[in-house]
Design an enzyme around this catalytic site. Structure first.
Site, PDB file in Angstrom:
ATOM      1  N   ASN A  10      54.868  37.077  12.685  1.00  0.00           N
ATOM      2  CA  ASN A  10      55.746  38.239  12.489  1.00  0.00           C
ATOM      3  C   ASN A  10      56.651  37.914  11.314  1.00  0.00           C
ATOM      4  O   ASN A  10      57.574  37.102  11.442  1.00  0.00           O
ATOM      5  CB  ASN A  10      56.565  38.470  13.775  1.00  0.00           C
ATOM      6  CG  ASN A  10      57.641  39.522  13.583  1.00  0.00           C
ATOM      7  OD1 ASN A  10      57.639  40.272  12.604  1.00  0.00           O
ATOM      8  ND2 ASN A  10      58.567  39.585  14.528  1.00  0.00           N
ATOM      9  N   TRP A  11      56.368  38.546  10.169  1.00  0.00           N
ATOM     10  CA  TRP A  11      57.127  38.212   8.956  1.00  0.00           C
ATOM     11  C   TRP A  11      58.501  38.888   8.941  1.00  0.00           C
ATOM     12  O   TRP A  11      59.305  38.619   8.068  1.00  0.00           O
ATOM     13  CB  TRP A  11      56.319  38.598   7.720  1.00  0.00           C
ATOM     14  CG  TRP A  11      55.278  37.584   7.350  1.00  0.00           C
ATOM     15  CD1 TRP A  11      54.855  36.520   8.113  1.00  0.00           C
ATOM     16  CD2 TRP A  11      54.535  37.511   6.126  1.00  0.00           C
ATOM     17  NE1 TRP A  11      53.901  35.796   7.436  1.00  0.00           N
ATOM     18  CE2 TRP A  11      53.677  36.386   6.213  1.00  0.00           C
ATOM     19  CE3 TRP A  11      54.495  38.287   4.965  1.00  0.00           C
ATOM     20  CZ2 TRP A  11      52.813  36.026   5.179  1.00  0.00           C
ATOM     21  CZ3 TRP A  11      53.628  37.928   3.928  1.00  0.00           C
ATOM     22  CH2 TRP A  11      52.795  36.807   4.039  1.00  0.00           C
ATOM     23  N   LYS A  12      58.742  39.792   9.881  1.00  0.00           N
ATOM     24  CA  LYS A  12      60.028  40.507   9.925  1.00  0.00           C
ATOM     25  C   LYS A  12      60.327  41.112   8.543  1.00  0.00           C
ATOM     26  O   LYS A  12      59.412  41.525   7.864  1.00  0.00           O
ATOM     27  CB  LYS A  12      61.137  39.564  10.407  1.00  0.00           C
ATOM     28  CG  LYS A  12      60.750  38.803  11.683  1.00  0.00           C
ATOM     29  CD  LYS A  12      61.915  38.148  12.330  1.00  0.00           C
ATOM     30  CE  LYS A  12      61.433  37.334  13.518  1.00  0.00           C
ATOM     31  NZ  LYS A  12      62.495  36.878  14.372  1.00  0.00           N
ATOM     32  N   HIS A  93      59.928  44.342  20.231  1.00  0.00           N
ATOM     33  CA  HIS A  93      60.519  43.061  19.835  1.00  0.00           C
ATOM     34  C   HIS A  93      62.012  43.087  20.168  1.00  0.00           C
ATOM     35  O   HIS A  93      62.660  44.121  20.066  1.00  0.00           O
ATOM     36  CB  HIS A  93      60.304  42.831  18.336  1.00  0.00           C
ATOM     37  CG  HIS A  93      60.664  41.442  17.917  1.00  0.00           C
ATOM     38  ND1 HIS A  93      61.968  41.048  17.692  1.00  0.00           N
ATOM     39  CD2 HIS A  93      59.903  40.344  17.717  1.00  0.00           C
ATOM     40  CE1 HIS A  93      61.979  39.770  17.364  1.00  0.00           C
ATOM     41  NE2 HIS A  93      60.735  39.314  17.370  1.00  0.00           N
ATOM     42  N   GLU A  95      64.508  42.189  18.622  1.00  0.00           N
ATOM     43  CA  GLU A  95      65.378  42.683  17.532  1.00  0.00           C
ATOM     44  C   GLU A  95      65.369  44.208  17.483  1.00  0.00           C
ATOM     45  O   GLU A  95      66.356  44.830  17.093  1.00  0.00           O
ATOM     46  CB  GLU A  95      64.939  42.052  16.199  1.00  0.00           C
ATOM     47  CG  GLU A  95      65.350  40.584  16.147  1.00  0.00           C
ATOM     48  CD  GLU A  95      64.491  39.689  15.283  1.00  0.00           C
ATOM     49  OE1 GLU A  95      63.713  40.204  14.457  1.00  0.00           O
ATOM     50  OE2 GLU A  95      64.580  38.454  15.454  1.00  0.00           O
ATOM     51  N   GLU A 164      58.926  36.422  24.963  1.00  0.00           N
ATOM     52  CA  GLU A 164      59.817  35.827  23.977  1.00  0.00           C
ATOM     53  C   GLU A 164      61.244  35.778  24.529  1.00  0.00           C
ATOM     54  O   GLU A 164      61.978  36.774  24.450  1.00  0.00           O
ATOM     55  CB  GLU A 164      59.822  36.662  22.696  1.00  0.00           C
ATOM     56  CG  GLU A 164      58.473  36.792  22.042  1.00  0.00           C
ATOM     57  CD  GLU A 164      58.618  37.078  20.557  1.00  0.00           C
ATOM     58  OE1 GLU A 164      58.164  36.237  19.768  1.00  0.00           O
ATOM     59  OE2 GLU A 164      59.196  38.111  20.193  1.00  0.00           O
ATOM     60  N   GLY A 170      64.298  32.404  16.756  1.00  0.00           N
ATOM     61  CA  GLY A 170      65.009  32.059  15.527  1.00  0.00           C
ATOM     62  C   GLY A 170      66.126  31.047  15.715  1.00  0.00           C
ATOM     63  O   GLY A 170      66.959  30.864  14.822  1.00  0.00           O
ATOM     64  N   SER A 209      60.690  30.206  18.409  1.00  0.00           N
ATOM     65  CA  SER A 209      60.818  28.918  17.716  1.00  0.00           C
ATOM     66  C   SER A 209      59.581  28.028  17.850  1.00  0.00           C
ATOM     67  O   SER A 209      59.691  26.793  17.904  1.00  0.00           O
ATOM     68  CB  SER A 209      62.074  28.174  18.185  1.00  0.00           C
ATOM     69  OG  SER A 209      63.232  28.916  17.862  1.00  0.00           O
TER      70      SER A 209
HETATM   71  C1  PEP Z   1      59.839  36.312  16.719  1.00  0.00           C
HETATM   72  O1  PEP Z   1      60.677  36.888  16.054  1.00  0.00           O
HETATM   73  O2  PEP Z   1      58.975  36.961  17.318  1.00  0.00           O
HETATM   74  C2  PEP Z   1      59.913  34.863  16.795  1.00  0.00           C
HETATM   75  C3  PEP Z   1      59.275  34.271  17.757  1.00  0.00           C
HETATM   76  O3  PEP Z   1      60.670  34.243  15.842  1.00  0.00           O
HETATM   77  P1  PEP Z   1      60.816  32.641  15.636  1.00  0.00           P
HETATM   78  O4  PEP Z   1      59.441  32.049  15.718  1.00  0.00           O
HETATM   79  O5  PEP Z   1      61.413  32.499  14.268  1.00  0.00           O
HETATM   80  O6  PEP Z   1      61.695  32.153  16.727  1.00  0.00           O
END
Ligand code: PEP
Length: 251
Positions: A10-12, A93, A95, A164, A170, A209
């Site tokens: 997921n490049w966001k 997600h 976010e 998640e 993050g 992460s």
């Molecule tokens: C995500 O945003 O879905 C995610 C898992 O981010 P990260 O790997 O940076 O924690």
């Protein structure tokens, strides 16, 4: 559970056309791991370019609107994603849930729109740290599943769940293997309650992460069918280390 692990980046809100060099390198690397299904969800602006540039990667969106078209300034529909060659979309997600106020009902409507458009869908769920500390993690996640997952006949084949924990996204903090095992077992039980035999087709990804250093340990946990990866998906080196860790041929 489907045997082939699924690793999704997921490049966001990261990446301009310059980042396509990484996408091509990821694609070349993924081609050497036929035992792993690999996807990238770049920003909307790169989906079309990425679809044309890659051979084996599945390209997806990070969100979609629940409606097909209309006066929704700035939004993108699932039909539009399908039109430019996307194969899947991420919905729910954390976010999106926290920064855009998306409810379970919103997430479910988006997931239904995606399925109707012919896309696969990755539905994200996860508890906050306060909810975990209060002993509510499984109840919160199960309620999110109940409220967010589409239930129509036959859809389970195209649904993936990403667990998640919000506090792990993050932050560099990762859920312990025991906590992941317990939560993925709870999710599997809920999927069976919702989909019956169809639940067997649903992969459960872990996200939060994930990196080259912790991926192998996470993938060894029962019911972890792959990973949703944020920060570590932005470069070919780090993302391909995770893909390599998931490859059953290298066990
Ligand atoms: C995500 O945003 O879905 C995610 C898992 O981010 P990260 O790997 O940076 O924690």
């Amino acid at each position: 559970m489907p045997n082939r692990p699924y690793i999704v980046g997921n490049w966001k809100m990261n990446g301009t056309r310059a980042q396509m060099a990484e996408a091509r390198a990821i694609d070349r690397g993924a081609a050497r791991h036929a035992g792993v299904r690999v996807g990238i969800a770049p920003p909307f602006t790169l989906i079309s370019t990425m679809v044309e540039a890659v051979q084996v990667l599945i390209v997806g969106g990070q969100d979609c609107h629940a409606r097909i078209s209309g006066a929704f300034t700035g939004d993108v529909s699932a039909v539009m994603l399908k039109d430019v060659g996307a194969g899947f979309v991420i919905v729910g997600h954390s976010e999106r849930r926290s920064m855009h106020g998306e409810s379970d009902a919103d997430v479910k409507a988006k997931a239904q729109a995606a399925l109707e458009a012919g896309l696969e869908v990755i539905v994200c769920v996860g508890e906050t740290e306060a909810q975990r500390d209060a002993g509510q993690a499984e109840a919160v996640v199960c309620a999110q599943l109940d409220g967010s997952l589409p239930r129509e006949e036959g859809v389970a084949q195209r649904v993936t769940v990403a667990y998640e924990p919000v506090w792990a996204i993050g932050t560099g903090r990762v859920a312990s293997p025991d906590d992941v095992r317990a939560m993925h077992a709870a999710i599997r039980a809920r999927l069976i309650a919702l989909y019956g035999d169809g639940a067997a087709a649903v992969r459960i990804l872990y996200g939060g992460s994930v990196n080259a250093g912790n991926a192998a340990e996470l993938f060894a946990v029962d019911e972890v069918g792959g990973a949703l990866v944020g920060g570590a998906s932005l470069t070919a080196d780090s993302f391909l280390s995770i893909v390599t860790a998931a490859d059953p041929a290298l066990d």
